[in-house]
Design an enzyme around this catalytic site. Structure first.
Site, PDB file in Angstrom:
ATOM      1  N   ARG A  65      -9.207   1.306   8.884  1.00  0.00           N
ATOM      2  CA  ARG A  65      -8.981  -0.110   9.230  1.00  0.00           C
ATOM      3  C   ARG A  65     -10.057  -0.710  10.099  1.00  0.00           C
ATOM      4  NH1 ARG A  65      -2.608  -1.037   9.199  1.00  0.00           N
ATOM      5  NH2 ARG A  65      -2.135   0.971   8.312  1.00  0.00           N
ATOM      6  N   ARG A  68      -0.568  -8.751  13.322  1.00  0.00           N
ATOM      7  CA  ARG A  68      -1.117  -7.790  12.353  1.00  0.00           C
ATOM      8  C   ARG A  68      -2.041  -8.498  11.358  1.00  0.00           C
ATOM      9  NH1 ARG A  68       4.283  -5.474  10.346  1.00  0.00           N
ATOM     10  NH2 ARG A  68       3.143  -4.044   8.995  1.00  0.00           N
ATOM     11  N   ARG A  90      12.035  -6.326   4.845  1.00  0.00           N
ATOM     12  CA  ARG A  90      11.910  -4.868   4.686  1.00  0.00           C
ATOM     13  C   ARG A  90      12.797  -4.088   5.652  1.00  0.00           C
ATOM     14  NH1 ARG A  90       6.126  -1.972   5.393  1.00  0.00           N
ATOM     15  NH2 ARG A  90       6.180  -3.022   7.408  1.00  0.00           N
ATOM     16  N   LYS A 137       0.837  -1.212   0.000  1.00  0.00           N
ATOM     17  CA  LYS A 137       0.000   0.000   0.000  1.00  0.00           C
ATOM     18  C   LYS A 137       0.871   1.262   0.000  1.00  0.00           C
ATOM     19  CE  LYS A 137      -2.001  -1.076   3.904  1.00  0.00           C
ATOM     20  NZ  LYS A 137      -1.253  -2.332   4.182  1.00  0.00           N
ATOM     21  N   ARG A 139      11.550  -2.185  11.229  1.00  0.00           N
ATOM     22  CA  ARG A 139      10.419  -1.785  12.067  1.00  0.00           C
ATOM     23  C   ARG A 139      10.191  -2.844  13.137  1.00  0.00           C
ATOM     24  NH1 ARG A 139       5.576   0.229   8.170  1.00  0.00           N
ATOM     25  NH2 ARG A 139       4.399  -0.975   9.696  1.00  0.00           N
TER      26      ARG A 139
HETATM   27  P1  AP5 Z   1       4.946  -1.596   1.767  1.00  0.00           P
HETATM   28  O1  AP5 Z   1       4.657  -0.719   0.605  1.00  0.00           O
HETATM   29  O2  AP5 Z   1       5.680  -1.034   2.923  1.00  0.00           O
HETATM   30  O3  AP5 Z   1       3.603  -2.351   2.239  1.00  0.00           O
HETATM   31  P2  AP5 Z   1       2.391  -1.828   3.106  1.00  0.00           P
HETATM   32  O4  AP5 Z   1       1.164  -2.510   2.595  1.00  0.00           O
HETATM   33  O5  AP5 Z   1       2.374  -0.339   3.152  1.00  0.00           O
HETATM   34  O6  AP5 Z   1       2.805  -2.489   4.483  1.00  0.00           O
HETATM   35  P3  AP5 Z   1       2.848  -1.869   5.939  1.00  0.00           P
HETATM   36  O7  AP5 Z   1       3.489  -2.935   6.784  1.00  0.00           O
HETATM   37  O8  AP5 Z   1       3.483  -0.529   5.982  1.00  0.00           O
HETATM   38  O9  AP5 Z   1       1.349  -1.763   6.236  1.00  0.00           O
HETATM   39  P4  AP5 Z   1       0.680  -1.760   7.576  1.00  0.00           P
HETATM   40  O10 AP5 Z   1      -0.670  -1.456   7.150  1.00  0.00           O
HETATM   41  O11 AP5 Z   1       0.807  -2.970   8.396  1.00  0.00           O
HETATM   42  O12 AP5 Z   1       1.523  -0.688   8.410  1.00  0.00           O
HETATM   43  P5  AP5 Z   1       1.307   0.855   8.658  1.00  0.00           P
HETATM   44  O13 AP5 Z   1       2.616   1.505   8.637  1.00  0.00           O
HETATM   45  O14 AP5 Z   1       0.265   1.405   7.773  1.00  0.00           O
HETATM   46  O15 AP5 Z   1       5.738  -2.880   1.184  1.00  0.00           O
HETATM   47  C1  AP5 Z   1       6.233  -3.883   2.053  1.00  0.00           C
HETATM   48  C2  AP5 Z   1       7.623  -4.334   1.540  1.00  0.00           C
HETATM   49  O16 AP5 Z   1       7.460  -4.947   0.266  1.00  0.00           O
HETATM   50  C3  AP5 Z   1       8.598  -3.166   1.319  1.00  0.00           C
HETATM   51  O17 AP5 Z   1       9.889  -3.576   1.672  1.00  0.00           O
HETATM   52  C4  AP5 Z   1       8.508  -2.872  -0.180  1.00  0.00           C
HETATM   53  O18 AP5 Z   1       9.729  -2.357  -0.676  1.00  0.00           O
HETATM   54  C5  AP5 Z   1       8.188  -4.238  -0.737  1.00  0.00           C
HETATM   55  N1  AP5 Z   1       7.323  -4.207  -1.918  1.00  0.00           N
HETATM   56  C6  AP5 Z   1       6.218  -3.424  -2.098  1.00  0.00           C
HETATM   57  N2  AP5 Z   1       5.648  -3.710  -3.280  1.00  0.00           N
HETATM   58  C7  AP5 Z   1       6.408  -4.688  -3.850  1.00  0.00           C
HETATM   59  C8  AP5 Z   1       6.317  -5.413  -5.083  1.00  0.00           C
HETATM   60  N3  AP5 Z   1       5.334  -5.174  -5.973  1.00  0.00           N
HETATM   61  N4  AP5 Z   1       7.244  -6.354  -5.331  1.00  0.00           N
HETATM   62  C9  AP5 Z   1       8.242  -6.611  -4.449  1.00  0.00           C
HETATM   63  N5  AP5 Z   1       8.392  -5.954  -3.280  1.00  0.00           N
HETATM   64  C10 AP5 Z   1       7.476  -5.007  -2.985  1.00  0.00           C
HETATM   65  O19 AP5 Z   1       0.717   0.830  10.147  1.00  0.00           O
HETATM   66  C11 AP5 Z   1       1.545   0.478  11.227  1.00  0.00           C
HETATM   67  C12 AP5 Z   1       0.743   0.477  12.518  1.00  0.00           C
HETATM   68  O20 AP5 Z   1       0.206   1.795  12.763  1.00  0.00           O
HETATM   69  C13 AP5 Z   1      -0.476  -0.436  12.539  1.00  0.00           C
HETATM   70  O21 AP5 Z   1      -0.132  -1.789  12.860  1.00  0.00           O
HETATM   71  C14 AP5 Z   1      -1.288   0.222  13.661  1.00  0.00           C
HETATM   72  O22 AP5 Z   1      -0.756  -0.055  14.926  1.00  0.00           O
HETATM   73  C15 AP5 Z   1      -1.085   1.717  13.377  1.00  0.00           C
HETATM   74  N6  AP5 Z   1      -2.101   2.251  12.457  1.00  0.00           N
HETATM   75  C16 AP5 Z   1      -1.870   2.828  11.239  1.00  0.00           C
HETATM   76  N7  AP5 Z   1      -3.020   3.199  10.673  1.00  0.00           N
HETATM   77  C17 AP5 Z   1      -4.005   2.841  11.541  1.00  0.00           C
HETATM   78  C18 AP5 Z   1      -5.424   2.938  11.486  1.00  0.00           C
HETATM   79  N8  AP5 Z   1      -6.092   3.476  10.449  1.00  0.00           N
HETATM   80  N9  AP5 Z   1      -6.123   2.475  12.548  1.00  0.00           N
HETATM   81  C19 AP5 Z   1      -5.506   1.944  13.651  1.00  0.00           C
HETATM   82  N10 AP5 Z   1      -4.159   1.812  13.731  1.00  0.00           N
HETATM   83  C20 AP5 Z   1      -3.425   2.252  12.688  1.00  0.00           C
END
Ligand code: AP5
Length: 211
Positions: free
Chosen positions: A88, A167, A127, A13, A156
């Site tokens: 979410r 997660r 990552r 994402k 992370r």
């Molecule tokens: P990446 O693009 O980082 O994936 P992502 O889907 O953004 O994964 P996240 O782990 O960041 O999502 P998340 O939703 O768990 O965490 P967030 O930070 O939002 O890609 C992942 C890896 O794959 C990278 O290394 C990338 O380079 C690689 N990659 C990407 N595309 C690729 C491809 N096509 N081919 C090969 N490699 C590829 O949230 C963290 C925490 O914050 C949550 O757990 C929660 O505690 C809190 N939080 C955030 N938002 C909320 C909310 N709305 N409500 C409640 N808590 C929240």
């Protein structure tokens, strides 16, 4: 245009939100990035979020809706926004809809990035992210430098195996119902197969936005 990106952790994402923001000329708003910045700056919001984030649990809806209210009413989001991981739970989706209606706006598109658990676990385990600008990298060592801003790359805490498992559980229990909620409210949720090279996934996402 207001676009909501849904999908499990590691689906790409954040990577795709950056690409789409560039292509569409609207900002990316990633609640995870906002919370990590608050944590780094030692704000009250960051302190409140820390324990939830480290475990891979969701931060309370009230905190997220506060962030969304700030950003969606700011001039930066006047032309639209790409909401990365910002919705979410069903109460968050409801709260956002009410907030946007007050501003005379609404969610235009919902994209769901689809990928297998094995693939996303592999991605998250490999990552590193820039501690300054949060750009994610694959296969780069912690401690090496970010190509974009020169910041240090780090792992992370929530990319440790137990937090990844949690997660995924949280995604299934609390976020998957959001997909149905958008469908019931009349928004067409477009599924994007995210198991392909980054640029191919971007093309698929852009195509899905035109449907
Ligand atoms: P990446 O693009 O980082 O994936 P992502 O889907 O953004 O994964 P996240 O782990 O960041 O999502 P998340 O939703 O768990 O965490 P967030 O930070 O939002 O890609 C992942 C890896 O794959 C990278 O290394 C990338 O380079 C690689 N990659 C990407 N595309 C690729 C491809 N096509 N081919 C090969 N490699 C590829 O949230 C963290 C925490 O914050 C949550 O757990 C929660 O505690 C809190 N939080 C955030 N938002 C909320 C909310 N709305 N409500 C409640 N808590 C929240």
């Amino acid at each position: 245009m207001i676009i909501v990106l849904l999908g499990p952790p590691g689906a790409g994402k954040g990577t795709q939100a950056d690409k789409l923001a560039q292509r569409l000329g609207i900002p990316k708003i990633a609640t995870g990035d906002v919370l990590r910045a608050a944590l780094r700056d030692g704000t009250a919001r960051g302190k409140e979020a820390k324990a939830y984030m480290d475990r891979g649990d969701l931060v309370p809806d009230s905190v997220i809706l506060g962030i969304l209210r700030d950003v969606m009413s700011s001039p930066a989001a006047a032309k639209g926004a790409i909401l990365d991981g910002a919705v979410r739970t069903v109460p968050q989706a409801e709260g956002l809809a009410i907030m946007l209606a007050e501003l005379g706006r609404g969610v235009d598109k919902v994209l769901l990035f689809d990928i297998s658990d094995d693939k996303l676990t592999e991605r998250l385990s490999g990552r590193t992210v820039c501690e300054k600008c949060q750009t994610p990298y694959m296969g780069r060592q912690a401690g090496s430098k970010c190509e974009k801003c020169g910041g240090s790359l780090m792992r992370r805490k929530d990319d440790e195996p137990e937090a990844i498992r949690n997660r995924l559980r949280v995604y299934r229990d609390q976020t998957a119902p959001v997909i149905e909620w958008y469908g019931e409210k009349g928004s067409k949720v477009q599924k994007v197969d995210a198991d392909a090279p980054v640029d191919e996934v971007t093309s698929r996402a852009l195509k899905a936005l035109k449907k």
